[in-house]
Design an enzyme around this catalytic site. Structure first.
Site, PDB file in Angstrom:
ATOM      1  N   SER A  20     -27.407  15.775 108.677  1.00  0.00           N
ATOM      2  CA  SER A  20     -27.245  17.035 109.417  1.00  0.00           C
ATOM      3  C   SER A  20     -28.474  17.396 110.238  1.00  0.00           C
ATOM      4  O   SER A  20     -28.376  18.142 111.206  1.00  0.00           O
ATOM      5  CB  SER A  20     -26.937  18.171 108.434  1.00  0.00           C
ATOM      6  OG  SER A  20     -27.818  18.124 107.327  1.00  0.00           O
ATOM      7  N   ASP A  69     -24.676  16.331  97.334  1.00  0.00           N
ATOM      8  CA  ASP A  69     -26.009  16.664  96.816  1.00  0.00           C
ATOM      9  C   ASP A  69     -26.529  15.420  96.104  1.00  0.00           C
ATOM     10  O   ASP A  69     -26.031  15.067  95.028  1.00  0.00           O
ATOM     11  CB  ASP A  69     -25.927  17.857  95.859  1.00  0.00           C
ATOM     12  CG  ASP A  69     -27.309  18.325  95.430  1.00  0.00           C
ATOM     13  OD1 ASP A  69     -28.274  17.531  95.545  1.00  0.00           O
ATOM     14  OD2 ASP A  69     -27.434  19.476  94.969  1.00  0.00           O
ATOM     15  N   ASN A 102     -31.081   8.339 103.055  1.00  0.00           N
ATOM     16  CA  ASN A 102     -32.096   9.079 103.815  1.00  0.00           C
ATOM     17  C   ASN A 102     -32.364  10.482 103.278  1.00  0.00           C
ATOM     18  O   ASN A 102     -33.484  10.983 103.391  1.00  0.00           O
ATOM     19  CB  ASN A 102     -31.621   9.183 105.280  1.00  0.00           C
ATOM     20  CG  ASN A 102     -32.339  10.263 106.049  1.00  0.00           C
ATOM     21  OD1 ASN A 102     -33.465  10.074 106.518  1.00  0.00           O
ATOM     22  ND2 ASN A 102     -31.707  11.434 106.181  1.00  0.00           N
ATOM     23  N   TYR A 165     -44.193  13.040  95.021  1.00  0.00           N
ATOM     24  CA  TYR A 165     -43.268  12.572  96.066  1.00  0.00           C
ATOM     25  C   TYR A 165     -43.466  11.089  96.342  1.00  0.00           C
ATOM     26  O   TYR A 165     -42.503  10.302  96.355  1.00  0.00           O
ATOM     27  CB  TYR A 165     -43.512  13.410  97.324  1.00  0.00           C
ATOM     28  CG  TYR A 165     -42.858  12.901  98.582  1.00  0.00           C
ATOM     29  CD1 TYR A 165     -41.517  13.181  98.846  1.00  0.00           C
ATOM     30  CD2 TYR A 165     -43.581  12.165  99.522  1.00  0.00           C
ATOM     31  CE1 TYR A 165     -40.920  12.728 100.014  1.00  0.00           C
ATOM     32  CE2 TYR A 165     -42.988  11.716 100.687  1.00  0.00           C
ATOM     33  CZ  TYR A 165     -41.660  11.995 100.931  1.00  0.00           C
ATOM     34  OH  TYR A 165     -41.074  11.543 102.086  1.00  0.00           O
ATOM     35  N   ALA A 167     -44.871   8.844  94.497  1.00  0.00           N
ATOM     36  CA  ALA A 167     -44.542   8.000  93.342  1.00  0.00           C
ATOM     37  C   ALA A 167     -43.046   7.665  93.344  1.00  0.00           C
ATOM     38  O   ALA A 167     -42.654   6.534  93.040  1.00  0.00           O
ATOM     39  CB  ALA A 167     -44.924   8.707  92.042  1.00  0.00           C
ATOM     40  N   LYS A 169     -41.128   7.586  96.026  1.00  0.00           N
ATOM     41  CA  LYS A 169     -40.898   6.674  97.155  1.00  0.00           C
ATOM     42  C   LYS A 169     -41.377   5.259  96.814  1.00  0.00           C
ATOM     43  O   LYS A 169     -40.777   4.277  97.242  1.00  0.00           O
ATOM     44  CB  LYS A 169     -41.599   7.190  98.412  1.00  0.00           C
ATOM     45  CG  LYS A 169     -40.974   8.452  98.998  1.00  0.00           C
ATOM     46  CD  LYS A 169     -39.531   8.235  99.422  1.00  0.00           C
ATOM     47  CE  LYS A 169     -39.042   9.310 100.397  1.00  0.00           C
ATOM     48  NZ  LYS A 169     -37.598   9.163 100.699  1.00  0.00           N
TER      49      LYS A 169
HETATM   50  P1  NAP Z   1     -35.263  17.137 107.016  1.00  0.00           P
HETATM   51  O1  NAP Z   1     -35.382  17.306 108.479  1.00  0.00           O
HETATM   52  O2  NAP Z   1     -35.731  18.223 106.119  1.00  0.00           O
HETATM   53  O3  NAP Z   1     -33.717  16.793 106.686  1.00  0.00           O
HETATM   54  C1  NAP Z   1     -33.358  16.541 105.363  1.00  0.00           C
HETATM   55  C2  NAP Z   1     -31.906  16.113 105.285  1.00  0.00           C
HETATM   56  O4  NAP Z   1     -31.626  15.766 103.928  1.00  0.00           O
HETATM   57  C3  NAP Z   1     -30.933  17.208 105.667  1.00  0.00           C
HETATM   58  O5  NAP Z   1     -29.806  16.599 106.277  1.00  0.00           O
HETATM   59  C4  NAP Z   1     -30.556  17.817 104.327  1.00  0.00           C
HETATM   60  O6  NAP Z   1     -29.253  18.374 104.298  1.00  0.00           O
HETATM   61  C5  NAP Z   1     -30.601  16.606 103.432  1.00  0.00           C
HETATM   62  N1  NAP Z   1     -30.887  16.940 102.033  1.00  0.00           N
HETATM   63  C6  NAP Z   1     -31.972  17.559 101.523  1.00  0.00           C
HETATM   64  N2  NAP Z   1     -31.867  17.660 100.183  1.00  0.00           N
HETATM   65  C7  NAP Z   1     -30.688  17.105  99.852  1.00  0.00           C
HETATM   66  C8  NAP Z   1     -30.010  16.912  98.631  1.00  0.00           C
HETATM   67  N3  NAP Z   1     -30.494  17.342  97.443  1.00  0.00           N
HETATM   68  N4  NAP Z   1     -28.806  16.278  98.662  1.00  0.00           N
HETATM   69  C9  NAP Z   1     -28.296  15.864  99.815  1.00  0.00           C
HETATM   70  N5  NAP Z   1     -28.855  16.035 101.017  1.00  0.00           N
HETATM   71  C10 NAP Z   1     -30.060  16.649 101.025  1.00  0.00           C
HETATM   72  O7  NAP Z   1     -36.058  15.831 106.518  1.00  0.00           O
HETATM   73  P2  NAP Z   1     -36.379  14.460 107.283  1.00  0.00           P
HETATM   74  O8  NAP Z   1     -37.749  14.545 107.833  1.00  0.00           O
HETATM   75  O9  NAP Z   1     -35.281  14.120 108.194  1.00  0.00           O
HETATM   76  O10 NAP Z   1     -36.433  13.451 106.052  1.00  0.00           O
HETATM   77  C11 NAP Z   1     -35.457  12.446 105.864  1.00  0.00           C
HETATM   78  C12 NAP Z   1     -35.993  11.362 104.939  1.00  0.00           C
HETATM   79  O11 NAP Z   1     -37.165  10.784 105.521  1.00  0.00           O
HETATM   80  C13 NAP Z   1     -36.409  11.842 103.548  1.00  0.00           C
HETATM   81  O12 NAP Z   1     -36.050  10.878 102.586  1.00  0.00           O
HETATM   82  C14 NAP Z   1     -37.932  11.947 103.654  1.00  0.00           C
HETATM   83  O13 NAP Z   1     -38.538  11.807 102.395  1.00  0.00           O
HETATM   84  C15 NAP Z   1     -38.225  10.793 104.586  1.00  0.00           C
HETATM   85  N6  NAP Z   1     -39.508  10.895 105.306  1.00  0.00           N
HETATM   86  C16 NAP Z   1     -39.755  11.949 106.147  1.00  0.00           C
HETATM   87  C17 NAP Z   1     -40.974  11.992 106.803  1.00  0.00           C
HETATM   88  C18 NAP Z   1     -41.341  13.128 107.743  1.00  0.00           C
HETATM   89  O14 NAP Z   1     -42.538  13.281 108.019  1.00  0.00           O
HETATM   90  N7  NAP Z   1     -40.390  13.883 108.243  1.00  0.00           N
HETATM   91  C19 NAP Z   1     -41.922  10.980 106.623  1.00  0.00           C
HETATM   92  C20 NAP Z   1     -41.630   9.931 105.771  1.00  0.00           C
HETATM   93  C21 NAP Z   1     -40.408   9.896 105.127  1.00  0.00           C
HETATM   94  P3  NAP Z   1     -28.956  19.907 104.806  1.00  0.00           P
HETATM   95  O15 NAP Z   1     -29.333  19.946 106.257  1.00  0.00           O
HETATM   96  O16 NAP Z   1     -27.497  20.097 104.618  1.00  0.00           O
HETATM   97  O17 NAP Z   1     -29.822  20.792 103.967  1.00  0.00           O
END
Ligand code: NAP
Length: 260
Positions: A20, A69, A102, A165, A167, A169
């Site tokens: 989303s 979820d 993701n 976090y 750990a 990953k």
């Molecule tokens: P984001 O913009 O906060 O989006 C998070 C997404 O995950 C949203 O679609 C949210 O759904 C969904 N979500 C959150 N908690 C959930 C749960 N308990 N069950 C199901 N869906 C859930 O985060 P992002 O930056 O895109 O991160 C995506 C992935 O990349 C994550 O695994 C994160 O650890 C990893 N990552 C991010 C970064 C960064 O700097 N952004 C860096 C390295 C790795 P809703 O919208 O419906 O709430």
């Protein structure tokens, strides 16, 4: 190049958890641009998920959004049933091709201050979730399919406050190799993509909205800026292209060269 133009004429279908917003949304759109149909999941942001679905449809691909979820594994059998029904109804298919684990949340707490509740939540969402969701979906994933698990640059370098976090990953990266080992017999390749800091809502949007943090990260990045969602989605979509089929059990970092 379209990914749907292989010997099998039906388009590939990807399942992107957390599609989303942020990186999942960007990945879903990047896949659609390459000719892949997408089922994306959302936890709370249904309207945003439906917007992504609409955008994918304007790209000429089929798309659906399902609630999930990933922090509650007790819901995975029902999710698998809903996915099975959606595949049959929309695609007349029994299997999908690409699983992108993701969905996730950010959390910032020094090790000395991390509560058990925070630790458990991160564990449920980032480690137990991908483990048991993948397990639940194995019967629905096509032989010859692919899995991409999202990790983080924070498993290679350490920044104070991300211990719990990172750990989890790190666990995901080990899980990736074991999945690759055990699923290789079905022709399923499994890889980790580890983004550096990217400007999304993640962790309250600090990297995007806090100018000091943003400048610090840019200064530690060889390419001289902070990453954007568009720096990640196309990486995942390209990794899932047929040309990259021999890449397996790898951790691929996409960070612009952070902390070299
Ligand atoms: P984001 O913009 O906060 O989006 C998070 C997404 O995950 C949203 O679609 C949210 O759904 C969904 N979500 C959150 N908690 C959930 C749960 N308990 N069950 C199901 N869906 C859930 O985060 P992002 O930056 O895109 O991160 C995506 C992935 O990349 C994550 O695994 C994160 O650890 C990893 N990552 C991010 C970064 C960064 O700097 N952004 C860096 C390295 C790795 P809703 O919208 O419906 O709430």
């Amino acid at each position: 190049m379209s990914m749907s133009s292989s010997s099998n004429t039906s388009p590939k279908i990807a399942l992107v958890t957390g599609g989303s917003r942020g990186l999942g949304r960007n990945t879903a759109l990047a896949l659609a641009r390459r000719g892949v149909d997408v089922i994306l999941t959302y936890r709370s942001q249904r309207a945003e998920a439906e917007q992504v679905v609409a955008e994918i449809r304007t790209l000429g691909r089929r798309a659906k959004a399902l609630p999930l979820d990933v922090g509650h594994s007790s819901g995975f059998p029902a999710f698998a049933a809903a996915l099975r029904a959606q595949l049959a109804e929309t695609w007349q298919r029994e299997r999908f091709d690409f699983l992108i684990n993701n969905a996730g949340i950010g959390a910032h707490a020094l090790l000395a201050e991390t509560s058990e509740a925070q630790f458990d939540e991160l564990m449920r969402i980032h480690l137990k979730g991908p483990f048991f969701l993948t397990q639940a979906l194995l019967p629905l994933l096509a032989d010859g399919g692919r899995i991409v698990n999202l990790s983080s640059g924070l498993t290679r370098f350490a920044l104070p406050g991300y211990g719990a976090y990172a750990a989890m990953k790190g666990g995901v990266e080990v899980l990736t190799r074991y999945l690759a080992k055990e699923l290789g017999g079905r022709g399923i390749a499994v890889n980790t993509v580890a983004p550096g800091a990217i400007e999304t809502d993640f962790g309250g949007g600090t990297v995007r909205d806090n100018a000091q943090v943003n400048a610090f990260i840019a200064g530690q990045t060889a390419l001289g800026r902070v990453g954007l969602p568009d720096d990640i989605g196309p990486v995942i979509a390209a990794l899932l292209a047929e040309d990259n089929r021999w890449i397996n059990a790898q951790r691929i970092e996409a960070s612009g060269g952070m902390f070299l």
